[in-house]
Design a protein around this motif. Structure first.
Motif, PDB file in Angstrom:
ATOM      1  N   ASN A 497       0.068  -0.214  -1.405  1.00  0.00           N
ATOM      2  CA  ASN A 497      -0.902   1.028  -0.608  1.00  0.00           C
ATOM      3  C   ASN A 497       0.092   1.172   0.886  1.00  0.00           C
ATOM      4  N   LEU A 498       0.142   2.161   0.805  1.00  0.00           N
ATOM      5  CA  LEU A 498       0.858   2.800   1.891  1.00  0.00           C
ATOM      6  C   LEU A 498      -0.187   4.035   2.694  1.00  0.00           C
ATOM      7  N   ASN A 499      -0.395   3.755   3.838  1.00  0.00           N
ATOM      8  CA  ASN A 499      -1.304   4.681   4.381  1.00  0.00           C
ATOM      9  C   ASN A 499      -0.852   5.244   5.747  1.00  0.00           C
ATOM     10  N   TYR A 500      -1.443   6.396   6.336  1.00  0.00           N
ATOM     11  CA  TYR A 500      -1.046   6.949   7.559  1.00  0.00           C
ATOM     12  C   TYR A 500      -1.956   7.734   7.935  1.00  0.00           C
ATOM     13  N   ASN A 501      -2.445   7.884   9.343  1.00  0.00           N
ATOM     14  CA  ASN A 501      -3.365   8.747   9.919  1.00  0.00           C
ATOM     15  C   ASN A 501      -2.813   9.162  11.173  1.00  0.00           C
ATOM     16  N   TYR A 502      -3.191  10.277  11.656  1.00  0.00           N
ATOM     17  CA  TYR A 502      -2.767  10.696  12.698  1.00  0.00           C
ATOM     18  C   TYR A 502      -4.026  10.940  13.839  1.00  0.00           C
ATOM     19  N   ALA A 503      -4.062  10.393  14.833  1.00  0.00           N
ATOM     20  CA  ALA A 503      -5.388  10.616  15.762  1.00  0.00           C
ATOM     21  C   ALA A 503      -6.510  10.587  14.664  1.00  0.00           C
ATOM     22  N   HIS A 504      -6.655  10.005  13.762  1.00  0.00           N
ATOM     23  CA  HIS A 504      -7.957   9.824  12.840  1.00  0.00           C
ATOM     24  C   HIS A 504      -8.342  11.319  12.521  1.00  0.00           C
ATOM     25  N   ARG A 505      -7.427  12.145  12.427  1.00  0.00           N
ATOM     26  CA  ARG A 505      -7.568  13.577  12.145  1.00  0.00           C
ATOM     27  C   ARG A 505      -6.964  13.958  10.630  1.00  0.00           C
ATOM     28  N   TYR A 506      -5.906  13.749  10.725  1.00  0.00           N
ATOM     29  CA  TYR A 506      -5.034  13.893   9.440  1.00  0.00           C
ATOM     30  C   TYR A 506      -4.627  12.198   8.709  1.00  0.00           C
ATOM     31  N   TYR A 507      -4.962  12.419   7.397  1.00  0.00           N
ATOM     32  CA  TYR A 507      -4.742  11.361   6.517  1.00  0.00           C
ATOM     33  C   TYR A 507      -4.051  11.392   5.347  1.00  0.00           C
ATOM     34  N   ALA A 508      -3.217  10.441   5.019  1.00  0.00           N
ATOM     35  CA  ALA A 508      -2.555  10.262   3.791  1.00  0.00           C
ATOM     36  C   ALA A 508      -2.297   8.726   3.323  1.00  0.00           C
ATOM     37  N   ASP A 509      -2.666   8.816   1.844  1.00  0.00           N
ATOM     38  CA  ASP A 509      -2.641   7.406   1.483  1.00  0.00           C
ATOM     39  C   ASP A 509      -2.041   7.571  -0.004  1.00  0.00           C
ATOM     40  N   LEU A 510      -1.130   6.582  -0.377  1.00  0.00           N
ATOM     41  CA  LEU A 510      -0.543   6.349  -1.552  1.00  0.00           C
ATOM     42  C   LEU A 510      -0.891   4.968  -2.155  1.00  0.00           C
ATOM     43  N   SER A 511      -1.709   4.953  -3.151  1.00  0.00           N
ATOM     44  CA  SER A 511      -2.021   3.621  -3.916  1.00  0.00           C
ATOM     45  C   SER A 511      -1.297   3.498  -5.479  1.00  0.00           C
ATOM     46  N   MET A 512      -0.770   2.552  -5.673  1.00  0.00           N
ATOM     47  CA  MET A 512      -0.128   2.496  -7.065  1.00  0.00           C
ATOM     48  C   MET A 512      -0.228   0.782  -7.581  1.00  0.00           C
ATOM     49  N   ALA A 513      -0.420   0.873  -8.736  1.00  0.00           N
ATOM     50  CA  ALA A 513      -0.299  -0.450  -9.459  1.00  0.00           C
ATOM     51  C   ALA A 513       0.890  -0.626 -10.417  1.00  0.00           C
ATOM     52  N   ALA A 514       1.221  -1.686 -10.616  1.00  0.00           N
ATOM     53  CA  ALA A 514       2.072  -1.875 -11.890  1.00  0.00           C
ATOM     54  C   ALA A 514       1.357  -2.844 -12.778  1.00  0.00           C
ATOM     55  N   VAL A 515       0.920  -2.413 -13.926  1.00  0.00           N
ATOM     56  CA  VAL A 515       0.047  -2.879 -14.732  1.00  0.00           C
ATOM     57  C   VAL A 515       0.754  -3.376 -16.051  1.00  0.00           C
ATOM     58  N   HIS A 516       0.236  -4.432 -16.568  1.00  0.00           N
ATOM     59  CA  HIS A 516       0.607  -4.991 -17.864  1.00  0.00           C
ATOM     60  C   HIS A 516      -0.253  -5.263 -18.654  1.00  0.00           C
ATOM     61  N   SER A 517      -0.208  -5.213 -20.168  1.00  0.00           N
ATOM     62  CA  SER A 517      -1.077  -5.467 -21.215  1.00  0.00           C
ATOM     63  C   SER A 517      -0.305  -6.032 -22.259  1.00  0.00           C
TER      64      SER A 517
END
Length: 933
Positions: A497-517
């Motif tokens: 998970n990578l996340n960023y916010n500026y002044a609690h006004r603008y937000y960006a979030d990237l989450s990813m998972a490498a899954v296995h089955s």
């Protein structure tokens, strides 16, 4: 604009401290409180959508209940037992996959509903249909705090099925035989004798719901004690609880039917030094259910009130002729004299019955033991890299269960009745079987389940002036092992998970998972699941300054992502071919020289892959009037792409043969299902002098369809593609056949059709009614779900209520209560049957003693609307004034009275509240007290 200090906390910092305390005036989590999310926690104001949280600690103060997820539809929009109607969600208790019914509501601090792909992706494949996080209580107090709670509940049945008694049954069964062209089975004398009630032993009516067999109510007693305390380096929370619940059955072994549960929980938080903290959680539950072996409730739906050879379950000794020496000898030698008054009766066709079984067949005890343990540790690595920490958690759970039964056999007696001078008596007995009593327990259905869990994560969070950045890198795995199952249920994934916010006004979030089955072929067992989210707090923009008087906060969020899942891969090795050497017997001539073929049962497809949950979501969070009204809403569009089928329509016909039965068709990722809709939660809070008012409304509108289906159909109305996933299919009913001329003029199912049978529309106009005439009649699931809760507090008094509703769904009346044909029992619905005399007012088809496929098949004649509004809970609580206990060893006292499942408002309320073949639905009334020390 400079932000208040309360916003300087990183949105991704993982804390082992206890969840922040929440205002006692709100059961939805306060904006400044921490909400548990995947592998961490966030301030509620910083959530980026698709998440709802309920403060259970506050809720249980005014809403006593016994199931952790009871009626939470009223607090979390998008939840109705499922999340966005996607299917079974992953349940996590303190981060570990566990059962929700093994944790008491009073043990829980918070429940979080993770609905969106962005909220669940870090959990990998197993959470693809949502996740429910249950967080148990932790110790906060310095010193010792103790509270004790006691409850007594009374449960009363809502409805019993109304099956007809013996005399009515005999009359209607005769009618059904005559309708079929057969002779009546019962004489007028037979019917009179059963109707008169003059001898209930000779003319027994098998009334399962008589007060002779059932109590008016049963009780549940419960006690709990909670302990909380600690000091500078450790805090603890502990609970011990016990309940005992009775049963409605009031005779034989049923008198001793009961359920007992004993539970223990202990949670400890430790501070080892300035940079190492940790926790240990453990719980144990001991569950025992003692029940009879009579299958009483299931038999209540199937055992007819009488038959041609009338069954008398109990034969009174007082009505046996004492001058018959052999019969008196049987009585003396019997090991099974019931209550000193009866022998067990039977017939050659009914050698056992639930009444006799209740007395003589023994009993069963179901035992379950669950032991759960997890521990974690957090390292503050700030000296290595500012803002860095490492957290790891391990868990081991064990669950064992088994049945231990005493299985007795018993003799039954076939009586010969006589009537002398108007007095019935038994003049002879024929004994069948023998009495066998055993003290040995039969152990069966033994099951063991083990859960092993591990997670480890690095968290990094920094604040650079107005810029907040954070990252989480994790490994997560668990395995559920069930005895008797070769393959374990496993989940293993990496998460970022990578996340960023500026002044609690603008937000960006990237989450990813490498899954296995392991369900997929080598080379296809891994996949990446990415989800991106953007957020914008409009209320902090300059152009919104004019709204400050009435708008507190306004935030928009949007996310899109793909979650790869194997939940919908039913089995292992579905990619592999199946070839058998023991196929069909085949010969080239009529001689005896035959051979057995080697057949292909499935083709190979090593490219079989994950099903993909593709989701777009748009969300809104708002607060108005200085917290007077708060709104959370989400629009969602979820596509499950690549559902596995055997696509006969996509391959040439010669891939499948019917004799010998052989197929080369592989499993294939093809079908697509869509779900879309919106959910919302609106909370209201207002103080009017000394009166504190709270209310909340939740809702969800959701629809679904099959966007792509591999199918071979002849007519458009047969298509599944474009139709609802939960479509109900059947015939379109045109009423009853009026007479032979009506039958001759319309299409029929077969040549046995008679007046009074249901008439169906011939959709393809081919002159006959068959599967090609089945159409969509409606859909099972409701379109709209509603929840409402209300709380009013005045001084020490608290009034609480909870409503839920669902609207737009449909059901089919097709159980034993509704479909009365053949050798089945008759319910009161059969009284509206069609006859020539009632042709214009009939509400039910003609009766038939055959296994009817004319009227008793799925059609819109049997559909009904399931829309309903339910009052789930009303509770009054009184908290005694604190000054009453000043200087005393008691710190507080609360008493409360409540009612549960009190009212259902629905057109088909009686049918919906009637359980057929199982124990009745109940409403309950509770009296409780809680004492704080």
């Amino acid at each position: 604009m400079k932000q208040p200090k309360k916003y300087t906390k990183s949105v991704m910092a993982f804390s082992l401290a206890a969840i922040a305390s929440v205002s006692a005036n709100a059961q939805t989590v306060a904006d400044t409180a921490e909400v548990k999310v995947a592998f961490g926690s966030k301030a509620k104001s910083e959530l980026l959508g698709g998440i709802s949280a309920v403060d259970m600690k506050d809720l249980t103060q005014k809403n006593y209940n016994t199931y952790s997820l009871d009626a939470l539809q009223a607090y979390a929009g998008g939840y109705n037992g499922q999340l966005w109607n996607m299917g079974e969600a992953l349940i996590l208790v303190d981060g570990v996959p566990r059962d929700a019914n093994n944790v008491n509501p009073s043990e829980i601090d918070q429940i979080t509903f993770l609905k969106s792909a962005s909220a669940v992706v870090l959990y990998g494949s197993r959470a693809a249909k949502g996740a429910v996080l249950i967080t148990t209580k932790r110790g906060h107090a310095d010193g010792l705090k103790v509270s004790v709670r006691g409850n007594v509940s009374l449960f009363t049945p809502k409805e019993y099925p109304t099956f007809l008694g013996a005399a009515q049954y005999m009359s209607l069964y005769n009618e059904s035989l005559v309708n079929d062209g057969d002779k009546p089975a019962f004489t007028d004398t037979d019917i009179y004798n059963f109707a008169s009630g003059r001898n209930p032993y000779r003319y027994h009516s098998n009334d399962f719901f008589s007060k002779d067999y059932l109590k008016k109510s049963y009780t549940r007693y419960e006690g709990q004690a909670e302990f909380e305390g600690g000091g500078k380096y450790a805090h603890f929370y502990a609970q011990v609880g016990f309940y005992h619940q009775g049963d409605l059955i009031n005779f034989g072994e049923g008198k001793d039917n009961h359920t007992n549960r004993l539970n223990f929980r202990g949670n400890i938080d430790l501070r080892l030094n300035d940079w190492i903290t940790g926790w240990v959680n453990s719980s144990a539950s001991f569950y025992d259910l003692r029940g009879d072996r009579s299958n009483y409730w299931s038999k209540s739906a199937t055992l007819r009130p009488t038959s041609k050879n009338a069954l008398s379950p109990l034969l009174p000794i007082s009505m046996m002729n004492p001058d018959v020496v052999d019969m008196m000898k049987m009585i003396r030698n019997s090991s099974n004299v019931i209550d000193g008054q009866y022998l067990i009766g039977g017939t050659l066709t009914d050698q056992s019955n639930p009444f006799a079984d209740m007395y003589a067949a023994g009993y069963n005890t179901y035992t379950s033991r669950q032991l759960q343990f997890d521990a974690g540790i957090k390292f503050d690595l700030n000296k290595v890299l500012k803002g860095l920490s490492f957290t790891t958690q391990v868990a081991i759970d064990y669950n064992t269960s088994y049945n231990a039964s005493i299985q007795n056999e018993y003799a039954y007696y076939i009586p010969t009745w006589s009537n002398q001078n108007g007095y019935d008596e038994i003049i002879s007995l024929e004994k069948k079987m023998i009495d066998k009593f055993t003290a040995n327990q039969n152990v069966s259905d033994s099951h063991d389940k083990q859960t092993i869990f591990f997670s480890g994560q690095f968290d990094w969070a920094r604040q650079f002036n107005q810029h907040a950045v954070g990252a989480t890198l994790l490994a997560h795995a668990y395995q559920l092992s069930n005895d008797g199952e070769y393959h374990h249920t496993s989940n293993a994934n990496l998460g970022l998970n990578l996340n960023y916010n500026y002044a609690h006004r603008y937000y960006a979030d990237l989450s990813m998972a490498a899954v296995h089955s392991a369900k997929l072929a080598e080379g296809h067992r891994g996949a990446i699941s990415p989800v991106g989210t953007l957020g914008w707090r409009l209320s902090e923009e300059k152009f919104m300054e004019g709204t400050k008087g009435w708008l507190d906060d306004l935030k928009l969020t949007a996310s899109y992502g793909v979650v790869n899942e194997d939940l919908d891969l039913e089995k292992y090795y579905m990619y592999d071919d199946i070839f058998t050497a023991t196929g069909t017997w085949w010969g080239w001539s009529e001689s005896a020289n035959a051979m057995q073929t080697s057949d292909s049962q499935r083709g190979e497809n090593v490219d079989l892959g994950f099903i993909k949950r593709k989701e777009f979501r748009f969300g809104l969070d708002a607060s108005f009037g200085k917290g007077l009204v708060k709104l959370n809403a989400n629009y969602f569009n979820v596509k499950f792409d690549g559902l596995v089928i055997t696509p006969e329509a996509n391959f040439p016909s010669y891939y499948h043969t019917y004799w010998p039965v052989s197929t080369f068709l592989p499993n294939y990722n093809y079908n697509i299902q869509n779900r879309s809709g919106f959910d919302f939660t609106v909370d209201f809070h207002k103080n009017l002098g000394e009166v504190d008012l709270q209310a909340g409304v939740t809702g969800m509108y959701v629809t679904n369809k099959n966007s792509r289906v591999s199918e071979l159909v002849e007519y458009d109305w047969q298509k599944s593609e474009g139709a609802r996933i939960d479509a109900i299919r059947g015939y379109q009913c045109l009423g009853f056949f009026a007479d032979e001329a009506d039958i001759a003029a319309n299409a029929t199912v077969n040549d046995k059709t008679k007046p009074g049978d249901l008439k169906y529309k011939d959709q393809n106009k081919d002159g006959k009614i068959d599967s090609k005439d089945r159409v969509v009649l409606g859909h099972w699931n409701p379109d709209f779900y509603l929840g409402f809760h209300f709380t009013a507090k005045y001084k020490g008094f608290t009034f609480f209520m909870n409503w839920t509703g669902d609207f737009g769904g449909m059901g089919l009346k097709n159980n034993e209560y509704a479909w009365c044909y053949g050798e089945r029992k008759y319910s009161d619905m059969a009284l509206g049957r069609w006859t020539p005399e009632t042709a214009n007012s009939a509400t039910y088809p003609r009766l038939t003693a055959s296994n009817n496929d004319l009227s008793f098949v799925d059609s819109d004649f049997w559909t009904y609307k399931t829309s309903a509004l339910r009052l789930n809970k009303v509770q009054f609580t009184y908290d005694f004034p604190a000054n009453m206990f000043a200087g005393k060893w008691i710190n507080g006292l609360s008493v409360y009275v409540s009612g549960n499942s009190l009212l259902t408002i629905a057109k088909e309320r009686k049918y919906m509240e009637t359980s057929v073949g199982s124990a009745p639905q109940t409403r309950s009334y509770n009296l409780g007290v809680k004492v704080n020390f």
